[in-house]
Design a protein around this motif. Structure first.
Motif, PDB file in Angstrom:
ATOM      1  N   ALA A   1       0.882  -0.988   0.002  1.00  9.76           N
ATOM      2  CA  ALA A   1      -0.490  -0.128  -0.059  1.00  9.76           C
ATOM      3  C   ALA A   1       0.810   1.857  -0.315  1.00  9.76           C
ATOM      4  O   ALA A   1       0.543   2.795  -0.985  1.00  9.76           O
ATOM      5  CB  ALA A   1      -1.181   0.241   0.895  1.00  9.76           C
ATOM      6  N   LEU A   2       2.064   1.089   0.443  1.00 15.62           N
ATOM      7  CA  LEU A   2       2.861   2.804   1.239  1.00 15.62           C
ATOM      8  C   LEU A   2       2.932   2.246  -0.678  1.00 15.62           C
ATOM      9  O   LEU A   2       3.591   3.602  -1.020  1.00 15.62           O
ATOM     10  CB  LEU A   2       4.114   2.131   2.070  1.00 15.62           C
ATOM     11  N   THR A   3       3.929   1.696  -1.178  1.00 11.01           N
ATOM     12  CA  THR A   3       5.106   1.932  -2.787  1.00 11.01           C
ATOM     13  C   THR A   3       3.525   2.116  -3.663  1.00 11.01           C
ATOM     14  O   THR A   3       4.207   3.441  -4.392  1.00 11.01           O
ATOM     15  CB  THR A   3       4.848   0.468  -2.972  1.00 11.01           C
ATOM     16  N   ALA A   4       2.430   1.954  -3.728  1.00 14.56           N
ATOM     17  CA  ALA A   4       1.289   2.287  -3.764  1.00 14.56           C
ATOM     18  C   ALA A   4       1.192   3.750  -4.227  1.00 14.56           C
ATOM     19  O   ALA A   4       1.039   4.510  -4.974  1.00 14.56           O
ATOM     20  CB  ALA A   4      -0.155   1.118  -3.973  1.00 14.56           C
ATOM     21  N   TRP A   5       1.144   4.171  -2.954  1.00 19.30           N
ATOM     22  CA  TRP A   5       0.867   5.884  -2.544  1.00 19.30           C
ATOM     23  C   TRP A   5       1.802   6.463  -3.353  1.00 19.30           C
ATOM     24  O   TRP A   5       1.386   7.491  -3.361  1.00 19.30           O
ATOM     25  CB  TRP A   5       0.527   5.657  -0.330  1.00 19.30           C
ATOM     26  N   LEU A   6       2.819   6.039  -3.002  1.00 15.55           N
ATOM     27  CA  LEU A   6       4.028   6.355  -3.400  1.00 15.55           C
ATOM     28  C   LEU A   6       3.996   6.917  -4.904  1.00 15.55           C
ATOM     29  O   LEU A   6       4.829   8.072  -5.754  1.00 15.55           O
ATOM     30  CB  LEU A   6       5.597   5.843  -3.196  1.00 15.55           C
ATOM     31  N   ARG A   7       3.457   6.002  -5.503  1.00 11.08           N
ATOM     32  CA  ARG A   7       4.147   5.642  -6.983  1.00 11.08           C
ATOM     33  C   ARG A   7       2.628   6.668  -7.333  1.00 11.08           C
ATOM     34  O   ARG A   7       2.191   6.498  -8.978  1.00 11.08           O
ATOM     35  CB  ARG A   7       4.178   4.154  -7.609  1.00 11.08           C
TER      36      ARG A   7
ATOM     37  N   ARG B   1       4.348  -4.053 -13.085  1.00  8.35           N
ATOM     38  CA  ARG B   1       5.420  -4.818 -12.012  1.00  8.35           C
ATOM     39  C   ARG B   1       6.215  -3.147 -11.214  1.00  8.35           C
ATOM     40  O   ARG B   1       7.130  -4.222 -10.253  1.00  8.35           O
ATOM     41  CB  ARG B   1       6.702  -4.665 -14.014  1.00  8.35           C
ATOM     42  N   LEU B   2       6.720  -2.500 -11.132  1.00  8.52           N
ATOM     43  CA  LEU B   2       7.588  -1.500 -10.056  1.00  8.52           C
ATOM     44  C   LEU B   2       7.283  -1.514  -9.154  1.00  8.52           C
ATOM     45  O   LEU B   2       7.647  -1.394  -8.541  1.00  8.52           O
ATOM     46  CB  LEU B   2       7.434  -0.164 -11.300  1.00  8.52           C
ATOM     47  N   VAL B   3       5.320  -1.448  -9.290  1.00  6.78           N
ATOM     48  CA  VAL B   3       5.268  -1.396  -7.775  1.00  6.78           C
ATOM     49  C   VAL B   3       5.016  -3.108  -6.720  1.00  6.78           C
ATOM     50  O   VAL B   3       5.554  -3.278  -5.837  1.00  6.78           O
ATOM     51  CB  VAL B   3       3.303  -1.067  -7.816  1.00  6.78           C
ATOM     52  N   VAL B   4       5.412  -4.135  -7.995  1.00  5.75           N
ATOM     53  CA  VAL B   4       5.239  -5.276  -7.331  1.00  5.75           C
ATOM     54  C   VAL B   4       6.783  -5.247  -6.716  1.00  5.75           C
ATOM     55  O   VAL B   4       7.529  -6.087  -5.763  1.00  5.75           O
ATOM     56  CB  VAL B   4       5.578  -6.070  -8.153  1.00  5.75           C
ATOM     57  N   MET B   5       8.042  -4.770  -7.475  1.00  9.11           N
ATOM     58  CA  MET B   5       9.322  -5.008  -7.380  1.00  9.11           C
ATOM     59  C   MET B   5       9.746  -4.310  -5.773  1.00  9.11           C
ATOM     60  O   MET B   5       9.944  -4.790  -4.868  1.00  9.11           O
ATOM     61  CB  MET B   5      10.375  -4.913  -8.332  1.00  9.11           C
ATOM     62  N   ILE B   6       9.435  -2.933  -6.416  1.00  5.53           N
ATOM     63  CA  ILE B   6       9.478  -1.835  -4.903  1.00  5.53           C
ATOM     64  C   ILE B   6       8.709  -2.529  -3.120  1.00  5.53           C
ATOM     65  O   ILE B   6       9.312  -2.554  -2.745  1.00  5.53           O
ATOM     66  CB  ILE B   6       9.016  -0.814  -5.290  1.00  5.53           C
ATOM     67  N   GLY B   7       6.878  -2.998  -3.632  1.00  6.35           N
ATOM     68  CA  GLY B   7       6.694  -3.306  -2.890  1.00  6.35           C
ATOM     69  C   GLY B   7       7.077  -4.764  -2.402  1.00  6.35           C
ATOM     70  O   GLY B   7       7.181  -4.751  -1.276  1.00  6.35           O
ATOM     71  N   THR B   8       7.551  -5.493  -3.073  1.00  5.95           N
ATOM     72  CA  THR B   8       7.999  -6.764  -2.584  1.00  5.95           C
ATOM     73  C   THR B   8       9.409  -6.280  -1.286  1.00  5.95           C
ATOM     74  O   THR B   8       9.893  -6.868  -0.182  1.00  5.95           O
ATOM     75  CB  THR B   8       8.702  -7.809  -3.669  1.00  5.95           C
ATOM     76  N   GLY B   9      10.735  -5.384  -2.126  1.00  3.81           N
ATOM     77  CA  GLY B   9      11.944  -4.797  -0.929  1.00  3.81           C
ATOM     78  C   GLY B   9      10.928  -4.424   0.415  1.00  3.81           C
ATOM     79  O   GLY B   9      11.862  -4.835   1.242  1.00  3.81           O
ATOM     80  N   ALA B  10      10.095  -3.507   0.293  1.00  2.00           N
ATOM     81  CA  ALA B  10       9.660  -2.705   1.353  1.00  2.00           C
ATOM     82  C   ALA B  10       9.172  -3.907   2.317  1.00  2.00           C
ATOM     83  O   ALA B  10       9.912  -3.749   3.451  1.00  2.00           O
ATOM     84  CB  ALA B  10       8.467  -1.836   0.800  1.00  2.00           C
ATOM     85  N   THR B  11       8.449  -4.737   1.760  1.00  2.00           N
ATOM     86  CA  THR B  11       8.064  -5.647   2.885  1.00  2.00           C
ATOM     87  C   THR B  11       8.456  -6.818   3.053  1.00  2.00           C
ATOM     88  O   THR B  11       8.705  -7.326   4.270  1.00  2.00           O
ATOM     89  CB  THR B  11       6.508  -6.528   1.616  1.00  2.00           C
ATOM     90  N   PHE B  12      10.168  -7.025   1.938  1.00  2.00           N
ATOM     91  CA  PHE B  12      11.087  -7.898   2.918  1.00  2.00           C
ATOM     92  C   PHE B  12      11.626  -7.722   4.293  1.00  2.00           C
ATOM     93  O   PHE B  12      11.441  -7.876   4.877  1.00  2.00           O
ATOM     94  CB  PHE B  12      11.805  -8.930   1.542  1.00  2.00           C
ATOM     95  N   MET B  13      12.222  -6.252   3.614  1.00  2.00           N
ATOM     96  CA  MET B  13      12.536  -5.825   5.216  1.00  2.00           C
ATOM     97  C   MET B  13      11.388  -5.528   6.494  1.00  2.00           C
ATOM     98  O   MET B  13      12.098  -6.170   7.070  1.00  2.00           O
ATOM     99  CB  MET B  13      13.691  -4.247   4.511  1.00  2.00           C
TER     100      MET B  13
END
Length: 452
Positions: A36-42, A113-125
């Motif tokens: 959600a945070l990644t989608a908001w930033l995008r 794609r970008l949301v999935v990539m960044i969102g995965t990184g953010a969620t992982f951390m």
């Protein structure tokens, strides 16, 4: 006689249910917040639904995968590091599964794609940090220990260290050598609520207790205090003969490959980037005093094998101490003018990047010591017998001891012990992320008061 903790806590089954529910909530929150945070930033939080579909697909796949990988199992709930690893592993596998589903359904055009990539990184951390923090503080957060550990003690043998939910003094009513069905029934009822049973008894009764507990359907262990000097890691076997495991390599094959790839990439890149600086330093050393540019010294490396370490020469040739009997000190008269600058800034260590490329060293690891290094006029291995344990991995340009400020002369024995404790802690908790963290922290101690 049975003794229980002085404070009341809910039953272990209730606490385990709380722990699993809390961990499920932690994972769900990390998934939602990360994407959600990644989608908001995008700028896609309200206007787009593709990321919501991805999240709705990923969530059940994640929980199914995490369940299959035992990310909510007993072992996970007892180790913060293991729990964080299982959460991250489950997430990455689940994301790969979602990408495969999108590819099979030909949804690539609408796939964010970008949301999935960044969102995965953010969620992982977020998931790794949140899982580690929760499991590490779980007992306090859920109101008690969800795992019941029972000690069966004969009242005579040494008492094991540890926190036990119940301590039971075994007597004639619980005699494993009697082979009495009634006794086995009493034993089953006594230990039925325990998750783990530890028996402390006389050596001649251990076999009887082992036979009695093999059918008890609970994790059971025999306390053997005479093994303590060996510091065993586990039990293995050679053919049909049991053996005690006292040492294993801290890194598996994949981890060694990953660390080596990281080392060569970093070392090669730094050498190329700093080539002009390295050349200029070599010229300054030659102009300052007579002698070679590099100082080579035998050090102890991985597997306790010796190798030659490279450094920029910072001392006068005629006063160099090849065996390392005398540590450098403040205002050391052996150090040259250029050498003083090199040592204060740790630039004299840069040629060890070539040791890394050669395979003698790693970027991060226990610092290698000279054969004659001493603390309080004792050789390092005379101060603490565990000194040799630190050589199970390649020595490093920097390490956990260095970032904690343990560097410079070893005047007293604790100067060596502090470094040794940090080195052994590093071996126990190694990960590639730990290496990266130590490298970043190293920049804070390049100009250290003990660098001379």
């Amino acid at each position: 006689m049975i003794s229980k903790p002085s404070h009341w806590q809910p039953p272990a089954s209730t606490l385990r249910f709380r722990a699993i529910c809390c961990l499920l909530a932690v994972d769900a929150l990390c998934l939602v917040v990360g994407f959600a945070l990644t989608a908001w930033l995008r700028g896609m939080f309200l206007g787009e639904t593709a990321w919501v579909i991805v999240l709705a697909t990923l969530t059940p796949i994640y929980f199914f995968t995490a369940s299959g990988l035992h990310a909510y199992g007993t072992e996970t709930l007892q180790s913060a590091r293991h729990g964080a690893f299982k959460g991250g592993q489950s997430l990455l596998i689940s994301v790969c599964a979602v990408i495969l589903v999108a590819f099979c359904l030909r949804a690539s055009d609408s796939f964010p794609r970008l949301v999935v990539m960044i969102g995965t990184g953010a969620t992982f951390m977020a998931m790794v940090v949140a899982r580690y923090a929760f499991i590490d503080n779980m007992v306090r957060l859920i109101g008690g220990n969800p795992f019941s550990v029972m000690l069966l003690h004969d009242g005579v043998s040494p008492m094991p260290n540890g926190s036990f939910s119940i301590v039971l003094t075994s007597d004639s009513e619980l005699d494993p050598a009697s082979h009495d069905p009634a006794m086995y029934d009493r034993l089953a009822r006594v230990i039925g609520s325990a998750d783990r049973v530890i028996v402390a008894c006389a050596p001649e009764r251990r076999i009887a207790w082992a036979n009695a507990l093999k059918g008890a359907n609970v994790q059971s262990e025999i306390f053997v205090p005479e093994l303590a000097p060996l510091n065993p890691l586990g039990v293995s076997s050679c053919d049909d003969s049991p053996t005690v495991t006292i040492a294993v390599g801290p890194l598996g094959l994949f981890d060694r490959f990953l660390k080596r790839a990281f080392d060569t990439t970093v070392a090669g890149g730094v050498i190329v980037a700093l080539a002009p600086l390295l050349a200029m330093i070599a010229i300054l050393i030659k102009l300052d005093t007579k002698g070679p540019v590099f100082f080579k010294q035998v050090r102890i490396g991985r597997n306790n094998e010796m190798f030659r370490i490279w450094k920029f020469r910072s001392m006068r040739v005629e006063q160099s101490d090849g065996a390392g009997h005398r540590s450098a000190s403040r205002d050391d008269d052996r150090i040259t003018r250029i050498g003083g600058i090199l040592r204060r800034t740790s630039i004299d260590e840069l040629p060890q990047l070539f040791n890394v490329l050669k395979g003698d060293m790693s970027i991060v690891g226990p610092r290698p010591h000279a054969l004659g290094s001493r603390a309080a006029d004792k050789l390092f291995w005379e101060v603490d017998g565990r000194y040799w344990h630190r050589h199970v991995v390649k020595p490093g340009l920097t390490g956990l001891a260095q970032v904690r400020g343990y560097r410079g002369a070893t005047v007293i024995e604790d100067d060596l012990r502090n470094r040794l404790h940090a080195d052994l802690e590093y071996l126990e908790h190694w990960s590639i992320w730990y290496d990266i963290k130590i490298i970043l922290l190293t920049f804070r101690v390049l100009f250290h008061r003990n660098a001379y």
